[in-house]
Each structure stands twice: as C-alpha cells, then as structure tokens.
Scaffold this motif. Structure first.
Motif, PDB file in Angstrom:
ATOM      1  N   ALA A 149       8.050 -14.331   1.624  1.00  0.00           N
ATOM      2  CA  ALA A 149       8.321 -15.537   2.873  1.00  0.00           C
ATOM      3  C   ALA A 149       6.980 -14.407   4.043  1.00  0.00           C
ATOM      4  CB  ALA A 149       9.108 -15.380   3.489  1.00  0.00           C
ATOM      5  N   ARG A 150       6.762 -15.223   4.653  1.00  0.00           N
ATOM      6  CA  ARG A 150       5.393 -15.028   5.393  1.00  0.00           C
ATOM      7  C   ARG A 150       5.331 -14.932   7.157  1.00  0.00           C
ATOM      8  NH1 ARG A 150       0.395 -17.254   6.645  1.00  0.00           N
ATOM      9  NH2 ARG A 150       0.700 -19.183   4.816  1.00  0.00           N
ATOM     10  N   ASP A 151       5.027 -13.745   8.082  1.00  0.00           N
ATOM     11  CA  ASP A 151       5.569 -14.810   9.353  1.00  0.00           C
ATOM     12  C   ASP A 151       4.090 -15.556   9.717  1.00  0.00           C
ATOM     13  OD1 ASP A 151       6.751 -12.713   9.563  1.00  0.00           O
ATOM     14  OD2 ASP A 151       5.518 -10.556   9.809  1.00  0.00           O
ATOM     15  N   TRP A 153       0.274  -7.865  -2.252  1.00  0.00           N
ATOM     16  CA  TRP A 153      -0.590  -8.698  -3.296  1.00  0.00           C
ATOM     17  C   TRP A 153      -1.447 -10.109  -2.590  1.00  0.00           C
ATOM     18  CZ3 TRP A 153      -1.251 -12.073  -6.772  1.00  0.00           C
ATOM     19  CH2 TRP A 153      -2.087 -12.729  -7.619  1.00  0.00           C
ATOM     20  N   ALA A 154      -0.498 -10.534  -2.618  1.00  0.00           N
ATOM     21  CA  ALA A 154      -0.612 -12.196  -1.955  1.00  0.00           C
ATOM     22  C   ALA A 154      -0.930 -12.227  -1.108  1.00  0.00           C
ATOM     23  CB  ALA A 154       0.346 -12.812  -2.861  1.00  0.00           C
ATOM     24  N   GLY A 155      -0.683 -10.931   0.047  1.00  0.00           N
ATOM     25  CA  GLY A 155      -1.177 -11.542   1.293  1.00  0.00           C
ATOM     26  C   GLY A 155       0.651 -11.387   2.166  1.00  0.00           C
ATOM     27  N   LYS A 156       1.981 -11.466   1.572  1.00  0.00           N
ATOM     28  CA  LYS A 156       3.078 -12.681   2.130  1.00  0.00           C
ATOM     29  C   LYS A 156       3.603 -10.800   2.134  1.00  0.00           C
ATOM     30  CE  LYS A 156       1.939 -16.581   0.162  1.00  0.00           C
ATOM     31  NZ  LYS A 156       2.967 -17.828  -0.594  1.00  0.00           N
ATOM     32  N   ARG A 157       5.317 -11.189   2.381  1.00  0.00           N
ATOM     33  CA  ARG A 157       6.371 -10.527   1.901  1.00  0.00           C
ATOM     34  C   ARG A 157       7.583 -10.931   0.800  1.00  0.00           C
ATOM     35  NH1 ARG A 157       9.633 -11.868   5.728  1.00  0.00           N
ATOM     36  NH2 ARG A 157       9.043 -13.112   8.140  1.00  0.00           N
ATOM     37  N   LEU A 158       8.420 -10.307   1.254  1.00  0.00           N
ATOM     38  CA  LEU A 158       9.552 -10.873   1.242  1.00  0.00           C
ATOM     39  C   LEU A 158      10.747 -11.226   1.973  1.00  0.00           C
ATOM     40  CD1 LEU A 158      10.989  -8.079  -2.145  1.00  0.00           C
ATOM     41  CD2 LEU A 158       9.821 -10.327  -2.522  1.00  0.00           C
ATOM     42  N   PHE A 208       2.657 -14.391 -11.499  1.00  0.00           N
ATOM     43  CA  PHE A 208       2.528 -13.325 -11.577  1.00  0.00           C
ATOM     44  C   PHE A 208       1.899 -12.640 -12.855  1.00  0.00           C
ATOM     45  CE2 PHE A 208       5.320  -8.484 -12.750  1.00  0.00           C
ATOM     46  CZ  PHE A 208       5.036  -8.580 -11.312  1.00  0.00           C
ATOM     47  N   ALA A 209       1.818 -12.794 -13.336  1.00  0.00           N
ATOM     48  CA  ALA A 209       0.861 -12.873 -14.521  1.00  0.00           C
ATOM     49  C   ALA A 209      -0.910 -12.846 -13.671  1.00  0.00           C
ATOM     50  CB  ALA A 209       0.336 -13.349 -15.952  1.00  0.00           C
ATOM     51  N   ALA A 210      -1.499 -13.405 -12.869  1.00  0.00           N
ATOM     52  CA  ALA A 210      -2.598 -12.998 -12.459  1.00  0.00           C
ATOM     53  C   ALA A 210      -2.133 -12.163 -11.423  1.00  0.00           C
ATOM     54  CB  ALA A 210      -2.596 -14.719 -10.980  1.00  0.00           C
ATOM     55  N   PHE A 211      -1.300 -12.166 -10.544  1.00  0.00           N
ATOM     56  CA  PHE A 211      -1.179 -10.252 -10.279  1.00  0.00           C
ATOM     57  C   PHE A 211      -1.400  -8.993 -10.867  1.00  0.00           C
ATOM     58  CE2 PHE A 211       2.044  -6.441  -9.060  1.00  0.00           C
ATOM     59  CZ  PHE A 211       1.441  -5.627  -8.385  1.00  0.00           C
ATOM     60  N   ARG A 257      -2.340   0.045  -3.477  1.00  0.00           N
ATOM     61  CA  ARG A 257      -2.162  -0.188  -1.889  1.00  0.00           C
ATOM     62  C   ARG A 257      -1.146  -1.726  -2.225  1.00  0.00           C
ATOM     63  NH1 ARG A 257      -7.718  -3.307  -1.851  1.00  0.00           N
ATOM     64  NH2 ARG A 257      -7.228  -3.572  -3.967  1.00  0.00           N
ATOM     65  N   TRP A 258      -0.472  -1.921  -3.005  1.00  0.00           N
ATOM     66  CA  TRP A 258       0.394  -2.924  -3.177  1.00  0.00           C
ATOM     67  C   TRP A 258       1.410  -2.576  -3.130  1.00  0.00           C
ATOM     68  CZ3 TRP A 258      -3.344  -5.258  -1.547  1.00  0.00           C
ATOM     69  CH2 TRP A 258      -4.164  -5.457  -2.487  1.00  0.00           C
ATOM     70  N   TRP A 259       2.190  -1.352  -3.603  1.00  0.00           N
ATOM     71  CA  TRP A 259       3.126  -0.849  -3.776  1.00  0.00           C
ATOM     72  C   TRP A 259       3.673   0.695  -2.509  1.00  0.00           C
ATOM     73  CZ3 TRP A 259       5.644  -1.450  -8.459  1.00  0.00           C
ATOM     74  CH2 TRP A 259       5.257  -2.283 -10.258  1.00  0.00           C
ATOM     75  N   SER A 260       5.005   0.539  -1.906  1.00  0.00           N
ATOM     76  CA  SER A 260       5.355   1.033  -1.073  1.00  0.00           C
ATOM     77  C   SER A 260       5.458   2.662  -1.880  1.00  0.00           C
ATOM     78  CB  SER A 260       6.691   0.970  -0.738  1.00  0.00           C
ATOM     79  OG  SER A 260       7.813   1.202  -2.151  1.00  0.00           O
ATOM     80  N   GLU A 261       5.279   3.411  -1.165  1.00  0.00           N
ATOM     81  CA  GLU A 261       5.623   4.783  -1.676  1.00  0.00           C
ATOM     82  C   GLU A 261       6.432   5.358  -2.905  1.00  0.00           C
ATOM     83  OE1 GLU A 261       6.837   9.458  -0.400  1.00  0.00           O
ATOM     84  OE2 GLU A 261       6.057   8.119   0.829  1.00  0.00           O
ATOM     85  N   ARG A 262       8.392   4.435  -1.773  1.00  0.00           N
ATOM     86  CA  ARG A 262       8.989   4.642  -3.682  1.00  0.00           C
ATOM     87  C   ARG A 262       8.549   3.779  -4.609  1.00  0.00           C
ATOM     88  NH1 ARG A 262      14.953   3.374  -2.075  1.00  0.00           N
ATOM     89  NH2 ARG A 262      15.021   4.022  -3.984  1.00  0.00           N
ATOM     90  N   GLY A 263       8.083   2.943  -4.133  1.00  0.00           N
ATOM     91  CA  GLY A 263       7.857   1.548  -5.533  1.00  0.00           C
ATOM     92  C   GLY A 263       6.563   2.402  -6.552  1.00  0.00           C
ATOM     93  N   TRP A 264       5.917   3.099  -6.124  1.00  0.00           N
ATOM     94  CA  TRP A 264       4.820   3.526  -6.929  1.00  0.00           C
ATOM     95  C   TRP A 264       4.897   3.983  -7.067  1.00  0.00           C
ATOM     96  CZ3 TRP A 264       0.488   2.027  -8.589  1.00  0.00           C
ATOM     97  CH2 TRP A 264      -0.235   2.756  -9.457  1.00  0.00           C
ATOM     98  N   ALA A 265       5.683   5.683  -6.479  1.00  0.00           N
ATOM     99  CA  ALA A 265       7.003   6.391  -7.829  1.00  0.00           C
ATOM    100  C   ALA A 265       7.768   6.481  -8.777  1.00  0.00           C
ATOM    101  CB  ALA A 265       7.512   7.703  -6.653  1.00  0.00           C
ATOM    102  N   HIS A 266       8.559   5.393  -8.720  1.00  0.00           N
ATOM    103  CA  HIS A 266       9.262   4.596  -9.514  1.00  0.00           C
ATOM    104  C   HIS A 266       7.960   3.603 -10.564  1.00  0.00           C
ATOM    105  CE1 HIS A 266      12.726   2.181 -11.867  1.00  0.00           C
ATOM    106  NE2 HIS A 266      11.674   1.176 -11.729  1.00  0.00           N
TER     107      HIS A 266
END
Length: 430
Positions: A426-428, A288-293, A216-219, A229-238
C-alpha cells in the motif's frame, strides 16, 4: 436470523472430515507419526486433536453426552504441550485415532439431529457446529503446510489453477472516509471478528494484486536481502540470525529460481503470488519498492467497502459464498493462481485476489476490536492479544471457504514462513 439448515451443517462437517482423511491417508504410518518440523505437530496429533475438540464442544457441551475419552483430553490440549514436545506424548496410534474420530463424529451428528439451534447463544445460527467445521478446516490447512515440509516424493495431487484471464497491475485508489469493519451478523464469525464498528480511513493506494514471484525475484536480484536500508532493525537482526536469502523453499541453479512444493521441484512461475515469506521479508520488499504494508483496516476496506452503497460486503464480490470462479480456496489447487485468474472475485474498487491464494501480511498488531467480548472461550483469541503477532488476511489456496470471509482475521509471529503467506503493498497519497 434465519434457522440454519441441519443438512447443510452436516454436509460441512462431512466435507471437512473428508479433507482430514485425504491428508492423513496420503502418507504411511511412519509419516503420520514423524515430526516433519519442530514448528509443526505430527500429523497424527492433528488427526486426534480435531476429534478431541469436537467431542468437548459438540458431544459433551452441546449434547450433554457422556465423555468418550476424558483420559486423552490433556494430550490434545494445544496449550499444555508445545508442538516440539508432542511426538514424545503417549498419543493414540493411527488405528486408535481413526476409530476415535469416527465415534465422535457419529455422536456429534446424533446431537445435531436432536438439538435445537436457537436454545442458547452457543447454538444460535448453528455457531457451535460452525466453530468445529472451521477448527477442523484450519487444522487441515496446518496439515497441508506439514505436507509441504515433509521430505520425499509427492503424495498429494491437484489440477493446476486457471490461467490468467485479465491483466492486473498497478495500484487502486481507495477513497478516504468511514466504513463498517467487522460483523455483528455473520452467524459463524468468531469473537475476534466482532463487533461491527465504524472506522474512518484516510485515502490510500493499494496494489491491485499480491506481489508476484517475478516482482520478489527482482528484489532479490537487486541485493534486497543484503542491504540493511530496506529492513527494520528487528527484521535485519532476524535476517542475519536465520540466514535468509530467498523465500522458504526457493533455491537458485544457474541463474534460475526453483521451488520445492509438495515433493516436486519446478521453476518459479513469475506471475504467481509469492508465498512462504515472513512479515520481515514483506516489510523489506515494501520499503525497497517505496511503499509499505497495508494496515488490516485498509485491507478490509479495500476488500469489503462498496462505494456505490457505502455498505461493507461479506466478500469482495458480494455476500454469496465463494465459488470456483471467485477465489482459489480449499486445496482445489496446490499452488497460488496466476494474478488475474479470478476477475469475478475482484472488489468493487477493482482489487483482485484478496480472498484465497496467499495469506496477506498486514502491518497491524493482533488485538481485539473496541467492545470485544470473549466467546465462547478465551483461548481462541484473547490470550494472544498483545503478543508478538502480526495480522494476516484473506486466506490461501489451502484455506477452506468455510474458514475465511472478508472479516476473518489470522495472526502469526512475524518470523513465520511455513504458512502460506504472501502480501501486497500500500502507499500513502503523495
């Protein structure tokens, strides 16, 4: 269903109470009465609240006994008063609260001695008593989180967690296909864990371990908190509204990250799972890591599904309850354990530390399963369905073994960070 052991139930009740006493006796009266954050109740409220719930369900409902303190029911009803308003209530003082919960416990144990545990659904498998054990342990974890928010020197102590015994990194492949989610057989499972139902899950990849402090520190170092770019609209607002720059309790000094934990300041340990991050931070890191939750369905399949038998286990390691070699639970340590510290707790697929250490955010919204039925009251689960909540899984180092299992579901607002929350990605399949 096997007949529950009343002595074992009594021992669980006493173990929960011993933890409550430890958490409340550790501070002076001023700290008991003070509100350490508007997000949390004063410790004194939690102390009497666990007694009030025990009185309502075990003494009055199960036992049919006369109420001890009906005059205080409204003070300790979590739905009548927001946490920020509770300090202004005419709460029991510390001496009164301690006397009250002791009187309730004496009566509850007497009820346990005399009641039949098969006479109605509420008592099947000792459920009513198990519900109260879990309720008290959940409030103990909440009180532990309050301790993390209090100012001043340390008042709690615990030995460090075990070292890492095995190297854990990368992703684990989870084959597609059906598995049984939820439970119909666990006697203490809560209504939101029921009913068991078959879910068909496409194949996916999931991290073998939770995301660590170093990862996480690397992020952060890559400017992750500053790049929309890495944040959802709601996430970036928060992120902008709250001024987020790092996990809660982290600070930087001369290029080194530190955290405040239960009154102590230490450098972050790079191989520990990151904790005190909200959903939006977890989501941004994953992008950012190219993945998802993972979804909670994916999380549960990775945690419970045994590819050899096709059966869903109660825990990743099997059906036996957690031991000290399986998971970091029960406030045994006051920190997440290093990745690789519990190889005996891995799932059949090789996914580690799914139980304990940190609650793991999933991408799923909070709702009931198909066929959900309220039991025994709507305010435990149903009233929260459809709200602004995300599901968390797996428990934390502050969660007791009685209050977590592979089917257990937690939920909270995506902005919450005071809880012991982390995540894995996780990742598809490509």
């Amino acid at each position: 269903m096997t007949t529950p052991d009343k002595n074992a139930i009594a021992a669980q009740l006493e173990r929960s109470r011993a933890r409550t006493v430890l958490l409340t006796d550790a501070v002076d009266e001023d700290d008991l009465l003070r509100q350490h954050s508007p997000l949390m109740s004063p410790l004194i409220w939690d102390l009497a609240h666990v007694g009030s719930q025990e009185e309502i369900w075990l003494v009055r409902d199960v036992g049919g006994r006369e109420p001890l303190r009906p005059d205080i029911d409204h003070l300790y009803d979590a739905f009548k008063h927001a946490r920020r308003d509770r300090p202004a209530l005419p709460l029991l003082d510390p001496a009164e609260a301690r006397k009250y919960i002791a009187q309730v416990r004496d009566k509850a144990l007497d009820v346990l001695d005399h009641v039949r545990l098969d006479e109605r659904p509420l008592l099947a498998g000792g459920f009513a008593f198990g519900m109260i054990v879990q309720h008290e342990q959940q409030h103990d974890e909440t009180m532990l989180a309050t301790h993390q928010l209090r100012s001043g020197g340390p008042v709690l102590s615990a030995p460090p967690p075990p070292r890492s015994f095995t190297r854990v990194r990368g992703e684990v492949f989870v084959p597609g296909g059906p598995f049984t989610m939820g439970t119909d057989t666990d006697p203490w499972a809560l209504d939101n864990e029921r009913p068991a139902h078959v879910v068909d899950v496409p194949a996916f990849l999931i991290d073998a371990a939770p995301v660590t402090n170093a990862e996480f520190a690397a992020f952060i170092d890559a400017g992750g908190y500053d790049d929309p770019r890495w944040w959802s609209e709601r996430g970036w607002a928060h992120r902008n509204e709250a001024g987020l720059v790092a996990p809660m309790h982290w600070f930087s000094d001369q290029g080194q990250w530190y955290h405040r934990r239960f009154g102590r300041v230490d450098p972050i340990a790079g191989n520990e799972p990151v904790v005190h991050v909200g959903y939006f931070e977890a989501e941004a890191y994953a992008t950012w890591a190219g993945k998802r939750l993972p979804t909670e369905i994916e999380w549960e399949k990775a945690a419970r599904w045994d590819p050899e038998t096709g059966r869903s286990r109660r825990f990743p390691w099997g059906d036996d309850p957690p031991g000290p070699d399986h998971a970091n639970l029960g406030q045994r340590h006051l920190t997440p354990a290093p990745v690789g510290a519990y190889p005996a707790g891995a799932s059949p697929l090789g996914v580690h530390q799914l139980i304990g250490d940190v609650w793991e955010w999933t991408s799923s919204d909070w709702h009931g399963y198909p066929g959900f039925c309220v039991f025994p009251y709507a305010e435990y689960s149903e009233v929260f369905f459809g709200g602004d909540y995300k599901v968390l899984r797996g428990g934390s180092f502050g969660t007791d073994a009685a209050a977590v299992r592979g089917t257990f579901r937690n939920w909270d607002h995506p902005i919450r960070r005071q809880i012991f929350s982390g995540f894995r990605c996780a990742r598809d399949l490509a």
